[in-house]
Design an enzyme around this catalytic site. Structure first.
Site, PDB file in Angstrom:
ATOM      1  CB  SER A  16      -1.005  -0.082   1.224  1.00  0.00           C
ATOM      2  OG  SER A  16      -1.997  -1.029   1.077  1.00  0.00           O
ATOM      3  CB  THR A  64      -4.799  -4.735   6.421  1.00  0.00           C
ATOM      4  OG1 THR A  64      -4.847  -5.954   5.759  1.00  0.00           O
ATOM      5  CG2 THR A  64      -3.694  -4.437   6.974  1.00  0.00           C
ATOM      6  CE  LYS A  68      -9.363  -6.016   5.132  1.00  0.00           C
ATOM      7  NZ  LYS A  68      -9.507  -6.783   3.918  1.00  0.00           N
ATOM      8  CG  ASN A  89     -11.310  -1.975   2.548  1.00  0.00           C
ATOM      9  OD1 ASN A  89     -12.321  -1.171   2.450  1.00  0.00           O
ATOM     10  ND2 ASN A  89     -10.669  -2.597   1.418  1.00  0.00           N
ATOM     11  CB  ALA A 129     -15.860 -19.547   4.054  1.00  0.00           C
ATOM     12  NE  ARG A 153      -8.027 -24.916   6.991  1.00  0.00           N
ATOM     13  CZ  ARG A 153      -7.084 -24.081   7.304  1.00  0.00           C
ATOM     14  NH1 ARG A 153      -5.827 -24.583   7.119  1.00  0.00           N
ATOM     15  NH2 ARG A 153      -7.146 -23.041   8.008  1.00  0.00           N
TER      16      ARG A 153
HETATM   17  P1  NAP Z   1      -9.444 -14.901   6.578  1.00  0.00           P
HETATM   18  O1  NAP Z   1     -10.639 -13.844   6.921  1.00  0.00           O
HETATM   19  O2  NAP Z   1      -8.537 -15.275   7.816  1.00  0.00           O
HETATM   20  O3  NAP Z   1     -10.118 -16.163   5.946  1.00  0.00           O
HETATM   21  C1  NAP Z   1      -8.837 -17.185   5.385  1.00  0.00           C
HETATM   22  C2  NAP Z   1      -9.737 -18.115   4.823  1.00  0.00           C
HETATM   23  O4  NAP Z   1      -8.768 -18.905   3.962  1.00  0.00           O
HETATM   24  C3  NAP Z   1     -10.493 -19.189   5.564  1.00  0.00           C
HETATM   25  O5  NAP Z   1     -12.019 -19.596   5.077  1.00  0.00           O
HETATM   26  C4  NAP Z   1      -9.622 -20.291   5.955  1.00  0.00           C
HETATM   27  O6  NAP Z   1     -10.287 -21.589   6.186  1.00  0.00           O
HETATM   28  C5  NAP Z   1      -8.907 -20.305   4.673  1.00  0.00           C
HETATM   29  N1  NAP Z   1      -7.414 -20.823   4.901  1.00  0.00           N
HETATM   30  C6  NAP Z   1      -6.447 -20.189   5.510  1.00  0.00           C
HETATM   31  N2  NAP Z   1      -5.393 -21.057   5.339  1.00  0.00           N
HETATM   32  C7  NAP Z   1      -5.712 -22.053   4.757  1.00  0.00           C
HETATM   33  C8  NAP Z   1      -5.116 -23.226   4.432  1.00  0.00           C
HETATM   34  N3  NAP Z   1      -3.816 -23.550   4.422  1.00  0.00           N
HETATM   35  N4  NAP Z   1      -5.661 -24.278   3.441  1.00  0.00           N
HETATM   36  C9  NAP Z   1      -6.960 -23.965   3.057  1.00  0.00           C
HETATM   37  N5  NAP Z   1      -7.917 -22.781   3.607  1.00  0.00           N
HETATM   38  C10 NAP Z   1      -6.913 -21.930   4.277  1.00  0.00           C
HETATM   39  O7  NAP Z   1      -8.771 -14.021   5.415  1.00  0.00           O
HETATM   40  P2  NAP Z   1      -9.263 -12.935   4.444  1.00  0.00           P
HETATM   41  O8  NAP Z   1      -9.248 -11.674   4.797  1.00  0.00           O
HETATM   42  O9  NAP Z   1     -10.449 -13.535   3.866  1.00  0.00           O
HETATM   43  O10 NAP Z   1      -8.076 -12.985   3.326  1.00  0.00           O
HETATM   44  C11 NAP Z   1      -7.793 -14.236   2.585  1.00  0.00           C
HETATM   45  C12 NAP Z   1      -6.494 -13.788   1.520  1.00  0.00           C
HETATM   46  O11 NAP Z   1      -7.234 -12.720   0.534  1.00  0.00           O
HETATM   47  C13 NAP Z   1      -5.338 -13.467   2.036  1.00  0.00           C
HETATM   48  O12 NAP Z   1      -4.233 -13.797   1.444  1.00  0.00           O
HETATM   49  C14 NAP Z   1      -5.451 -11.997   1.928  1.00  0.00           C
HETATM   50  O13 NAP Z   1      -4.229 -11.303   1.750  1.00  0.00           O
HETATM   51  C15 NAP Z   1      -5.990 -11.803   0.548  1.00  0.00           C
HETATM   52  N6  NAP Z   1      -6.768 -10.409   0.342  1.00  0.00           N
HETATM   53  C16 NAP Z   1      -6.642  -9.766  -0.838  1.00  0.00           C
HETATM   54  C17 NAP Z   1      -7.320  -8.332  -0.922  1.00  0.00           C
HETATM   55  C18 NAP Z   1      -6.886  -7.896  -2.369  1.00  0.00           C
HETATM   56  O14 NAP Z   1      -7.110  -6.612  -2.400  1.00  0.00           O
HETATM   57  N7  NAP Z   1      -6.118  -8.513  -3.301  1.00  0.00           N
HETATM   58  C19 NAP Z   1      -8.214  -7.835   0.309  1.00  0.00           C
HETATM   59  C20 NAP Z   1      -8.511  -8.721   1.007  1.00  0.00           C
HETATM   60  C21 NAP Z   1      -7.859  -9.931   1.291  1.00  0.00           C
HETATM   61  P3  NAP Z   1     -10.685 -22.168   7.614  1.00  0.00           P
HETATM   62  O15 NAP Z   1     -11.940 -21.559   7.888  1.00  0.00           O
HETATM   63  O16 NAP Z   1     -10.583 -23.557   7.375  1.00  0.00           O
HETATM   64  O17 NAP Z   1      -9.836 -21.500   8.501  1.00  0.00           O
END
Ligand code: NAP
Length: 298
Positions: A16, A64, A68, A89, A129, A153
């Site tokens: 960022s 972040t 959030k 965000n 999710a 998962r």
């Molecule tokens: P979050 O709320 O922590 O959710 C993570 C999700 O990924 C959960 O469903 C979790 O499953 C699953 N997960 C985590 N580790 C895993 C593994 N080793 N194997 C399989 N499933 C796994 O995170 P989030 O905020 O949604 O972010 C998710 C990703 O999106 C991150 O990499 C983040 O950097 C990225 N992101 C990108 C942007 C962008 O602008 N490009 C914006 C926001 C987020 P469980 O329920 O089983 O734990």
């Protein structure tokens, strides 16, 4: 000098500051604003936010992980999309009033929209999710997506997400299917809400127009626990990894590339959501390429 911040816990590697400072420079605003990292430990979060509330130089900030949701109790106003996401965000600060929004949905949909890929009437499949999946799913439903499939998962997280989204949107329950794979072998999944035995990943991919990785698994150097033989994809499908990493090494991306699918990466989503917060703080629209190039360069 007005302050713009990124508030989060482990943010040293964030893209960022690079993006926002490049945009400020491009517009000749770098003498007026500076974008900086503002790392906060969990135990200090509430106290730090209270201090920031009286910071007269603060013009706005991005938020972040893991704050959030926590930030919502400090914002003075928000909108219905952000409330449905349960996560914010970015915050614009004007005369001490904090206005917090969620642009992850906008950031998610723009890379598709600019390529004239409409999710209207389509099925979109998500691995994951969490919070990012929630914002992207809500945006897909807003844009007329017909069916959502979530593969997660942990079953409970998918169940909660589905419940909240159905309540928030009125989507037909049969159009939101959730699957888990925890206790099963490789390519077989179990539907959590319907007792239909096991289904193969191949069958779920076959009905999906856009397939999204919304887990951090590639960014953490791992991979999804499925085989993705190239023949399960067709060239009209879009494979979209929203994390920021070298995802071409993942089984999903390798096979989808061989099948001629369009591959999208999280850098673009980040650029669009960053662009939107920048516009809100400065009322200026720099070219999106400034954000894109800065994100890619780093
Ligand atoms: P979050 O709320 O922590 O959710 C993570 C999700 O990924 C959960 O469903 C979790 O499953 C699953 N997960 C985590 N580790 C895993 C593994 N080793 N194997 C399989 N499933 C796994 O995170 P989030 O905020 O949604 O972010 C998710 C990703 O999106 C991150 O990499 C983040 O950097 C990225 N992101 C990108 C942007 C962008 O602008 N490009 C914006 C926001 C987020 P469980 O329920 O089983 O734990």
């Amino acid at each position: 000098m007005k302050k713009l911040l990124l508030i989060g816990e482990k943010i040293n590697e964030s893209l960022s500051p690079e993006m926002h400072n490049a945009a400020l420079k491009h517009l000749g605003l770098d003498a007026d604003y500076r974008y900086e990292l503002f790392p906060v430990k969990r135990e200090n979060f509430d106290a730090e936010m209270k201090k920031l509330k009286s910071d007269k130089d603060l013009a706005g900030f991005n938020v972040t992980m893991p704050y959030k949701t926590d930030i919502l109790k400090f914002v003075d106003e928000t909108d219905s999309f952000t409330r449905k996401c349960g996560a914010c965000n970015y915050v614009k600060v004007e005369k001490g009033l904090w206005s917090g929004k969620n642009t992850d949905g906008y950031g998610f949909i723009m890379p598709l929209a600019k390529r004239n890929i409409a999710v209207k009437g389509s099925t979109v499949l998500f691995f994951g999710a969490g919070g990012a999946a929630r914002a992207a799913i809500l945006q897909c439903i807003n844009n007329g997506c017909e069916q959502i499939i979530v593969i997660n998962r942990t079953p409970e997280r998918a169940v909660n997400l589905r419940k909240q989204i159905l309540t928030a949107t009125g989507l037909e329950p049969n159009n939101f299917l959730i699957y888990t794979y925890n206790e099963l072998k490789n390519n077989e999944l179990r539907c959590i809400i319907l007792d239909e035995g096991v289904i193969s990943i191949r069958d779920l991919i076959a009905v999906s127009r856009v397939i999204v990785n919304a887990t951090p698994v590639f960014a953490e150097g791992g991979d999804l626990p499925f085989d993705f033989p190239p023949e399960i994809f067709n060239k009209n499908q879009v494979i979209y990894d929203i994390s920021y990493c070298d995802n071409v090494k993942s089984g999903l991306f390798k096979s989808a590339k061989d099948s001629g699918c369009l591959l999208l990466r999280g850098h673009e989503m980040l650029a669009y959501q960053g662009f939107m917060s920048f516009f809100s703080w400065t009322s200026k629209k720099p070219p999106i390429s400034i954000f894109m190039n800065a994100a890619e360069k780093k």
